[in-house]
Design a protein around this motif. Structure first.
Motif, PDB file in Angstrom:
ATOM      1  N   LYS A   8      16.130   0.137  21.402  1.00 21.93           N
ATOM      2  CA  LYS A   8      15.761  -1.222  20.996  1.00 21.93           C
ATOM      3  C   LYS A   8      14.572  -1.241  20.050  1.00 21.93           C
ATOM      4  N   THR A   9      13.709  -0.215  20.124  1.00 18.13           N
ATOM      5  CA  THR A   9      12.511  -0.175  19.311  1.00 18.13           C
ATOM      6  C   THR A   9      12.833   0.422  17.950  1.00 18.13           C
ATOM      7  N   PRO A  10      12.636  -0.336  16.879  1.00 17.06           N
ATOM      8  CA  PRO A  10      12.907   0.225  15.556  1.00 17.06           C
ATOM      9  C   PRO A  10      11.874   1.297  15.214  1.00 17.06           C
ATOM     10  N   TRP A  11      12.286   2.217  14.371  1.00 12.11           N
ATOM     11  CA  TRP A  11      11.408   3.305  13.989  1.00 12.11           C
ATOM     12  C   TRP A  11      10.352   2.822  13.010  1.00 12.11           C
ATOM     13  N   LEU A  12       9.120   3.232  13.248  1.00 13.13           N
ATOM     14  CA  LEU A  12       8.017   3.013  12.323  1.00 13.13           C
ATOM     15  C   LEU A  12       7.429   4.371  11.970  1.00 13.13           C
ATOM     16  N   PRO A  13       7.065   4.573  10.713  1.00 15.33           N
ATOM     17  CA  PRO A  13       6.381   5.826  10.382  1.00 15.33           C
ATOM     18  C   PRO A  13       5.018   5.851  11.074  1.00 15.33           C
ATOM     19  N   PRO A  14       4.391   7.017  11.152  1.00 13.04           N
ATOM     20  CA  PRO A  14       3.061   7.095  11.768  1.00 13.04           C
ATOM     21  C   PRO A  14       2.062   6.200  11.028  1.00 13.04           C
ATOM     22  N   ARG A  15       1.060   5.736  11.762  1.00 18.82           N
ATOM     23  CA  ARG A  15       0.058   4.815  11.201  1.00 18.82           C
ATOM     24  C   ARG A  15      -0.605   5.399   9.953  1.00 18.82           C
ATOM     25  N   TRP A  16      -0.914   6.702   9.949  1.00 15.99           N
ATOM     26  CA  TRP A  16      -1.564   7.303   8.795  1.00 15.99           C
ATOM     27  C   TRP A  16      -0.683   7.194   7.552  1.00 15.99           C
ATOM     28  N   PHE A  17       0.641   7.279   7.742  1.00 23.33           N
ATOM     29  CA  PHE A  17       1.561   7.187   6.612  1.00 23.33           C
ATOM     30  C   PHE A  17       1.609   5.756   6.064  1.00 23.33           C
ATOM     31  N   ARG A  19      -0.803   3.536   6.195  1.00 23.40           N
ATOM     32  CA  ARG A  19      -2.062   3.318   5.465  1.00 23.40           C
ATOM     33  C   ARG A  19      -2.049   4.039   4.111  1.00 23.40           C
ATOM     34  N   LEU A  20      -1.525   5.255   4.089  1.00 19.31           N
ATOM     35  CA  LEU A  20      -1.426   6.001   2.843  1.00 19.31           C
ATOM     36  C   LEU A  20      -0.548   5.246   1.846  1.00 19.31           C
ATOM     37  N   ALA A  21       0.584   4.719   2.308  1.00 21.44           N
ATOM     38  CA  ALA A  21       1.482   3.970   1.418  1.00 21.44           C
ATOM     39  C   ALA A  21       0.770   2.753   0.842  1.00 21.44           C
ATOM     40  N   TRP A  22      -0.026   2.047   1.647  1.00 18.32           N
ATOM     41  CA  TRP A  22      -0.787   0.897   1.141  1.00 18.32           C
ATOM     42  C   TRP A  22      -1.737   1.322   0.021  1.00 18.32           C
ATOM     43  N   HIS A  23      -2.453   2.439   0.260  1.00 22.12           N
ATOM     44  CA  HIS A  23      -3.417   2.908  -0.741  1.00 22.12           C
ATOM     45  C   HIS A  23      -2.717   3.350  -2.025  1.00 22.12           C
ATOM     46  N   VAL A  24      -1.598   4.046  -1.903  1.00 21.78           N
ATOM     47  CA  VAL A  24      -0.857   4.483  -3.085  1.00 21.78           C
ATOM     48  C   VAL A  24      -0.351   3.273  -3.867  1.00 21.78           C
ATOM     49  N   HIS A  25       0.200   2.280  -3.168  1.00 21.93           N
ATOM     50  CA  HIS A  25       0.713   1.088  -3.841  1.00 21.93           C
ATOM     51  C   HIS A  25      -0.411   0.377  -4.596  1.00 21.93           C
ATOM     52  N   ARG A  26      -1.544   0.186  -3.924  1.00 10.78           N
ATOM     53  CA  ARG A  26      -2.689  -0.472  -4.571  1.00 10.78           C
ATOM     54  C   ARG A  26      -3.180   0.356  -5.753  1.00 10.78           C
ATOM     55  N   GLY A  27      -3.179   1.695  -5.610  1.00 10.38           N
ATOM     56  CA  GLY A  27      -3.599   2.562  -6.704  1.00 10.38           C
ATOM     57  C   GLY A  27      -2.680   2.458  -7.908  1.00 10.38           C
ATOM     58  N   LEU A  28      -1.371   2.424  -7.674  1.00 11.31           N
ATOM     59  CA  LEU A  28      -0.419   2.258  -8.778  1.00 11.31           C
ATOM     60  C   LEU A  28      -0.651   0.934  -9.500  1.00 11.31           C
ATOM     61  N   TYR A  29      -0.906  -0.112  -8.723  1.00  9.45           N
ATOM     62  CA  TYR A  29      -1.174  -1.422  -9.327  1.00  9.45           C
ATOM     63  C   TYR A  29      -2.399  -1.331 -10.247  1.00  9.45           C
ATOM     64  N   GLY A  82       0.598  -3.895   9.412  1.00 11.56           N
ATOM     65  CA  GLY A  82       1.465  -2.725   9.555  1.00 11.56           C
ATOM     66  C   GLY A  82       2.063  -2.616  10.941  1.00 11.56           C
ATOM     67  N   TRP A  83       2.212  -3.737  11.595  1.00 12.20           N
ATOM     68  CA  TRP A  83       2.708  -3.852  12.972  1.00 12.20           C
ATOM     69  C   TRP A  83       1.785  -3.185  13.981  1.00 12.20           C
ATOM     70  N   GLY A  84       0.536  -2.929  13.576  1.00 10.00           N
ATOM     71  CA  GLY A  84      -0.443  -2.347  14.485  1.00 10.00           C
ATOM     72  C   GLY A  84      -1.285  -3.430  15.155  1.00 10.00           C
ATOM     73  N   GLU A  85      -2.223  -2.989  15.966  1.00 10.49           N
ATOM     74  CA  GLU A  85      -3.116  -3.913  16.669  1.00 10.49           C
ATOM     75  C   GLU A  85      -4.077  -4.575  15.695  1.00 10.49           C
ATOM     76  N   GLY A  86      -4.589  -5.707  16.123  1.00  9.74           N
ATOM     77  CA  GLY A  86      -5.607  -6.409  15.349  1.00  9.74           C
ATOM     78  C   GLY A  86      -5.021  -7.191  14.192  1.00  9.74           C
ATOM     79  N   GLU A  87      -5.844  -8.063  13.685  1.00 12.95           N
ATOM     80  CA  GLU A  87      -5.448  -8.874  12.535  1.00 12.95           C
ATOM     81  C   GLU A  87      -5.861  -8.164  11.254  1.00 12.95           C
ATOM     82  N   PRO A  88      -5.054  -8.281  10.197  1.00 17.98           N
ATOM     83  CA  PRO A  88      -5.465  -7.675   8.925  1.00 17.98           C
ATOM     84  C   PRO A  88      -6.715  -8.373   8.390  1.00 17.98           C
ATOM     85  N   ALA A  89      -7.560  -7.621   7.721  1.00 19.08           N
ATOM     86  CA  ALA A  89      -8.816  -8.162   7.197  1.00 19.08           C
ATOM     87  C   ALA A  89      -8.571  -9.347   6.267  1.00 19.08           C
TER      88      ALA A  89
END
Length: 164
Positions: A8-17, A19-29, A82-89
């Motif tokens: 029932k639980t969909p797959w999520l990549p590890p949290r570090w991945f 975060r890395l994807a967010w940084h890469v996307h922002r860097g490309l922008y 990223g479906w993690g705990e806490g609210e995004p900044a």
């Protein structure tokens, strides 16, 4: 965790991945000066926008790339972290300072953010669920309800926003 729970639980990549994807996307922008990294939503896919908020503690401008869908003149997104705990900044910043700027493929807009509640939240959540069939399962991974954030045309939205 039982086999049934894992199915029932969909797959999520590890949290570090994530975060890395967010940084890469922002860097490309940044590297491509906005020519890469933003796209419009389609009937079966969300789009991306660059959201610039005012920091709740620093008062400085903060930018992030987020997924969004359209709802008439409004845009909306999920404060999912990223479906993690806490609210995004960015969502904490918008709660303190709801006026913000979004950069889209076709230009910049001034917006005012609010959290969708009641029928509006149900309708927008259902719309996002049309795009992502696993939305409810992903949301169940978070310890608190995921806010649906509406970015409505802000004060002076017809005027061109200043470059930041």
């Amino acid at each position: 965790m039982s086999v049934e729970d894992r199915e029932k639980t969909p797959w999520l990549p590890p949290r570090w991945f994530i975060r890395l994807a967010w940084h890469v996307h922002r860097g490309l922008y940044r590297v491509f000066r906005g020519r890469v990294g933003l796209w419009r939503p389609r009937a079966d896919r969300w789009g991306t926008l660059r959201l610039t908020t005012t920091g709740r503690r620093s008062g400085q401008q903060r930018s992030v790339i987020v997924a969004y869908l359209e709802d008439g003149p409004n845009l909306f997104t999920l404060a999912m972290n990223g479906w993690g705990e806490g609210e995004p900044a960015w969502w904490l910043n918008l709660q303190a300072h709801p006026d913000a700027t979004v950069d889209l493929v076709d230009g910049r807009r001034l917006v005012r953010a609010h959290v969708a509640t009641g029928d509006e939240r149900s309708r927008l959540w259902a719309r996002w669920r049309e795009i992502d069939k696993d939305l409810d399962a992903f949301a169940a991974l978070r310890p608190s309800e995921t806010a649906v954030v509406v970015l409505a045309p802000g004060p002076g939205a017809s005027a061109t926003a200043q470059e930041s």
